[in-house]
Design an enzyme around this catalytic site. Sequence first.
Site, short mmCIF file in Angstrom:
data_model
loop_
_atom_site.label_atom_id
_atom_site.label_comp_id
_atom_site.label_asym_id
_atom_site.label_seq_id
_atom_site.Cartn_x
_atom_site.Cartn_y
_atom_site.Cartn_z
N GLY A 102 1.19 -16.37 12.87
CA GLY A 102 2.98 -15.35 13.01
C GLY A 102 3.62 -15.46 12.19
O GLY A 102 3.09 -16.19 11.18
N ARG A 145 0.86 -1.51 -0.51
CA ARG A 145 0.26 -0.11 -0.10
C ARG A 145 0.94 1.04 -0.29
O ARG A 145 0.94 2.06 -1.05
CB ARG A 145 -1.08 0.09 1.63
CG ARG A 145 -1.88 0.86 1.24
CD ARG A 145 -3.04 0.30 2.71
NE ARG A 145 -2.30 -0.18 3.52
CZ ARG A 145 -3.13 -0.81 4.53
NH1 ARG A 145 -4.10 -1.00 4.21
NH2 ARG A 145 -1.77 -1.62 5.47
N GLU A 169 -5.25 -8.00 16.82
CA GLU A 169 -5.55 -7.47 16.41
C GLU A 169 -5.89 -6.16 17.13
O GLU A 169 -6.56 -6.08 18.60
CB GLU A 169 -5.60 -7.34 14.66
CG GLU A 169 -5.13 -7.57 14.74
CD GLU A 169 -5.53 -8.09 12.62
OE1 GLU A 169 -6.36 -6.98 12.29
OE2 GLU A 169 -5.52 -9.03 12.67
N LYS A 209 -12.11 -20.84 8.54
CA LYS A 209 -10.96 -22.02 8.46
C LYS A 209 -11.97 -23.05 8.23
O LYS A 209 -11.72 -24.12 7.69
CB LYS A 209 -10.58 -21.56 9.82
CG LYS A 209 -9.10 -20.32 9.00
CD LYS A 209 -8.86 -20.35 10.28
CE LYS A 209 -7.91 -19.63 10.76
NZ LYS A 209 -6.90 -19.24 11.56
N LYS A 236 -8.13 -17.04 4.51
CA LYS A 236 -8.92 -18.09 3.97
C LYS A 236 -10.47 -16.47 4.35
O LYS A 236 -11.38 -17.42 3.61
CB LYS A 236 -9.08 -18.72 5.48
CG LYS A 236 -8.98 -17.38 6.91
CD LYS A 236 -7.54 -16.60 7.75
CE LYS A 236 -7.68 -15.82 7.82
NZ LYS A 236 -6.09 -15.44 8.91
N GLY A 281 0.90 -8.74 20.69
CA GLY A 281 0.86 -8.58 19.18
C GLY A 281 -0.21 -9.99 18.69
O GLY A 281 -0.20 -10.57 17.53
P1 NDP Z 1 -0.55 -7.31 7.05
O1 NDP Z 1 -2.01 -6.24 7.52
O2 NDP Z 1 0.52 -7.26 8.00
O3 NDP Z 1 0.27 -7.32 5.37
C1 NDP Z 1 -0.41 -6.98 4.59
C2 NDP Z 1 0.13 -6.42 3.87
O4 NDP Z 1 -0.72 -5.62 2.72
C3 NDP Z 1 0.68 -5.32 3.95
O5 NDP Z 1 2.21 -5.19 3.45
C4 NDP Z 1 0.25 -4.10 2.98
O6 NDP Z 1 1.44 -2.65 2.78
C5 NDP Z 1 -0.52 -4.66 1.91
N1 NDP Z 1 -1.68 -4.15 1.68
C6 NDP Z 1 -2.88 -3.44 1.85
N2 NDP Z 1 -3.35 -3.75 1.22
C7 NDP Z 1 -2.86 -3.82 0.12
C8 NDP Z 1 -3.28 -3.02 -1.24
N3 NDP Z 1 -4.39 -2.50 -1.79
N4 NDP Z 1 -2.23 -3.21 -2.55
C9 NDP Z 1 -1.45 -3.51 -2.57
N5 NDP Z 1 -1.06 -4.13 -0.90
C10 NDP Z 1 -1.44 -3.60 0.23
O7 NDP Z 1 -1.29 -8.88 6.80
P2 NDP Z 1 -1.06 -10.32 7.14
O8 NDP Z 1 0.31 -10.78 6.77
O9 NDP Z 1 -0.85 -10.50 8.58
O10 NDP Z 1 -1.94 -11.31 6.31
C11 NDP Z 1 -1.32 -11.78 4.65
C12 NDP Z 1 -2.39 -12.42 4.78
O11 NDP Z 1 -2.28 -13.55 5.66
C13 NDP Z 1 -3.57 -12.59 5.37
O12 NDP Z 1 -4.73 -13.19 4.12
C14 NDP Z 1 -4.26 -13.19 7.20
O13 NDP Z 1 -5.46 -13.67 6.61
C15 NDP Z 1 -3.38 -14.28 6.06
N6 NDP Z 1 -3.02 -15.07 7.57
C16 NDP Z 1 -2.51 -14.13 8.63
C17 NDP Z 1 -1.57 -14.71 9.61
C18 NDP Z 1 -0.61 -13.65 10.00
O14 NDP Z 1 -0.28 -14.36 12.34
N7 NDP Z 1 0.00 -12.62 10.14
C19 NDP Z 1 -1.33 -16.19 9.91
C20 NDP Z 1 -2.65 -17.22 8.50
C21 NDP Z 1 -3.29 -16.27 7.55
P3 NDP Z 1 1.66 -1.58 4.27
O15 NDP Z 1 2.80 -2.33 3.99
O16 NDP Z 1 2.21 -0.75 2.81
O17 NDP Z 1 0.47 -1.40 4.38
N1 HSE Z 2 -5.44 -14.36 14.20
C1 HSE Z 2 -5.14 -15.73 13.38
C2 HSE Z 2 -5.64 -16.46 15.07
C3 HSE Z 2 -3.99 -15.85 12.70
O1 HSE Z 2 -5.31 -15.87 15.58
O2 HSE Z 2 -5.03 -17.27 14.92
C4 HSE Z 2 -4.52 -15.47 11.06
O3 HSE Z 2 -5.20 -16.66 10.92
#
Ligand code: NDP
Ligand code: HSE
Length: 441
Positions: A312, A55, A199, A214, A114, A196
Amino acid sequence: MNQDAKVTAPTRVLRVALLGCGTVGRQVAGTLLDKAEDLAAKAGCHLELIGIAVRNVNKPREGIPPELLTDDAAGLVANGGADIVIELIGGIDPPRELIVSAITHGASVVTANKALLAAHGEEIYAAAEKNRVDIYFEAAVAGAIPIVRPLRESLVGDEIRSVMGIVNGTTNYILDKMTNDHQDFEEALATAQQLGYAEQDPTADVEGYDAAAKAAILAGLAFHSPVSGSDVFREGITSVSTADIEAARASDCVVKLLAIAKIDEHDRISVRVHPAMVPYSHPLAMVNGPYNAIFVEAANAGRLMFMGPGAGGSPTASAVTGDLVTVARNRMRGVVGPAHSVYQAHQLAPMGETRTRYYVRFRVADQSGVLASVASLLAKHHVSVHSIRQTPIEDGREAASARVSMMTHEAQESDMMVCLEELEKSDYVLGSVRLMRAEGA
Ligand code: NDP
Ligand code: HSE
């Protein structure tokens, strides 16, 4: 080892576009950049990271070459010539259009999303099949735990009867703090936020939406039938009180947020997410902190349990990278992996027809005949009592009262709900009735 044997470096290159560089995306980018040789040896080709869509391109990102960053995700997907697109943005829009665009441009897709798959999975799987590309999503359920591929491939020759698990790390952490550190919900949530896990807006986790998405994915894989997030009965953990936790402890149980998908004798499937009492003796009771675990029962394999970190950056990136290598290997051989196997159209059983055990507690006037009235009310609605305990309440009030807690045998949800309503209306029950489903006996 044969000293003459030489490892030939792969010569072919596959182009990889990464969408998202947040908690998970930056770990995946790090692996692609730092472990390029290792990945090449495993995949049989070089995986060239051609761009990372974010973003905000001006955000400092250690270890990420700034020239790779772009805020034009749609352009990267449509014009970058990617062979593989990894979507790690999250949410429905824009990932839905980006993934469909990647597929129609001939790229295979890896995603951890998911929420998107639970809402629009069928559209995405159909597009991938039509365009003969892969869609892999191991990280979408339970982070690092291999569960999608075991259901989709290893157990596909078996008949899955049920899938029951802890698939949300945040709520498991909160319930664990409430159980083992005697914190109340608000304190435990604040701790989860500080660390962390949760959220700032914790709704998706604590209200069970994340677990429901899920559960829908797991049910679709287990029963080869389309299931969406809105088909899932959902109750979160916001109403779980310290009194519930103590009541569970007194019955040698813990409270867990469970995702449960089952097939019944009429071939109907039920999918639900709710807090439940689980006995100490059940393997899921021992899954603490932010860990996830999934318990699968299959006709021939029997009972299997999959456990590990469910969230994570690094654990989730492990699953994403595994998918990436698999998809790259498929592409090198000119094949695609197994298509989404939806050949059944199981009916969904209404929640009212679900059968489980119930733990019920309420306060009664301590008079003769009260327990008999409770038992007769339950019997009238086909609910049978397994065990019952009455404890006198000595709170200085004039009228004697007692706390009744009981566990039922398996009963139908609709019958239990009528009992709940009638108990609350009766003149011998004082105040409200607290009910919690019980699983895993
Ligand atoms: P984050 O919010 O940490 O990261 C999202 C990223 O997407 C950021 O880099 C953001 O950019 C970018 N972004 C947001 N909007 C846009 C856009 N319109 N165009 C381009 N880039 C964009 O998410 P997570 O890494 O935590 O999660 C990613 C995926 O993984 C999700 O689907 C989540 O459900 C899944 N997931 C996450 C887990 C976790 O533990 N975090 C576990 C299992 C699944 P910028 O950095 O500039 O803000
Ligand atoms: N927020 C989810 C959890 C991680 O606490 O398990 C992403 O699936």
